[in-house]
Design a protein around this motif. Structure first.
Motif, mmCIF file in Angstrom:
data_model
loop_
_atom_site.group_PDB
_atom_site.id
_atom_site.type_symbol
_atom_site.label_atom_id
_atom_site.label_comp_id
_atom_site.label_asym_id
_atom_site.label_seq_id
_atom_site.Cartn_x
_atom_site.Cartn_y
_atom_site.Cartn_z
ATOM 1 N N LYS A 125 9.464 0.258 -1.590
ATOM 2 C CA LYS A 125 9.292 -1.264 -2.411
ATOM 3 C C LYS A 125 10.278 -2.210 -1.712
ATOM 4 O O LYS A 125 9.954 -3.365 -1.886
ATOM 5 N N ILE A 128 8.806 -3.347 1.428
ATOM 6 C CA ILE A 128 7.463 -4.203 1.340
ATOM 7 C C ILE A 128 7.913 -5.711 0.752
ATOM 8 O O ILE A 128 7.587 -6.540 1.224
ATOM 9 N N SER A 129 8.892 -5.595 -0.382
ATOM 10 C CA SER A 129 9.535 -6.920 -0.686
ATOM 11 C C SER A 129 10.050 -7.801 0.443
ATOM 12 O O SER A 129 9.980 -9.219 0.233
ATOM 13 N N ASP A 136 2.378 -5.429 -1.907
ATOM 14 C CA ASP A 136 2.681 -4.319 -2.822
ATOM 15 C C ASP A 136 1.400 -3.994 -3.615
ATOM 16 O O ASP A 136 1.213 -2.742 -3.918
#
Length: 215
Positions: A125, A128-129, A136
């Motif tokens: 995460k 991805i962020s 996401d």
């Protein structure tokens, strides 16, 4: 790393800027023969509440890097910023030699393996962020079974930064060449143009306000 004091940037904000702008970094562990084992990995840098830094990344499970880090957790990470050749023609006198200007950050880290599915999911995460927040929703839509399959194929790495050095080598000690250097780099390729921007940020170009770069 070898770093003359005149090229050392002591402002951590400069190091963070470079690390985040160039996240594909080289992680060097020590293998079983005592030699460097290096993998280039996309990384995310996170500031901690205790004022420290943590770097997050992961490698493929078949990559022996994680086993070397498990056995010998102390390692180094190199973030390479823009770099380019500079001709001696920029100097007003002929008794000069070519040089190579560059920016880089080198960190000494302690590594911890991130192996549980929940921790690896949280690590992904973060990645991805940082690199593609819009992905996401697509990742979540792939389903739990597919996600778990992908997670079993990687080993996450938490790299706690113990120390870092930041090099900003722009021939700061040769002010007589700065105008010519800036003109050449400004008209050059992407790497050279990035160095021209850093020259302006460091206040090496006349008429441009100085920003604190720790030099």
């Amino acid at each position: 790393m070898y770093l003359p004091s005149r090229f050392e940037a002591r402002d951590r904000a400069v190091a963070l800027q470079l690390m985040r702008a160039h996240p594909f970094a080289a992680l060097a562990a020590v293998d079983d023969e005592g030699l460097p084992f290096i993998s280039q990995l996309p990384m995310v840098v996170q500031e901690r509440d205790d004022d420290g830094l943590t770097i997050w990344c992961h490698c493929a499970k078949p990559n022996p890097l994680w086993r070397h880090l498990q056995a010998r957790p102390r390692a180094r990470v190199l973030f390479q910023g823009p770099h380019a050749y500079m001709s001696p023609s920029v100097y007003p006198d002929l008794a000069r030699v070519p040089t190579w200007n560059y920016l880089s950050v080198q960190c000494v880290v302690d590594a911890r393996l991130v192996e549980s599915p929940d921790e690896k999911d949280a690590l992904l995460k973060r990645l991805i962020s940082e690199h593609e927040p819009a992905y996401d929703a697509q990742w979540r839509a792939l389903g739990e079974e597919f996600q778990q399959k992908m997670l079993t194929g990687i080993v996450g790495l938490e790299l706690r930064v113990m120390s870092l050095q930041c090099a900003v080598k722009l021939n700061q000690h040769r002010p007589e060449a700065h105008a010519a250097m800036h003109a050449i780099y400004s008209a050059g390729n992407a790497q050279e143009q990035a160095l021209a921007e850093w020259m302006r940020a460091c206040g090496l170009v006349p008429g441009v306000s100085v920003q604190s770069q720790g030099n």
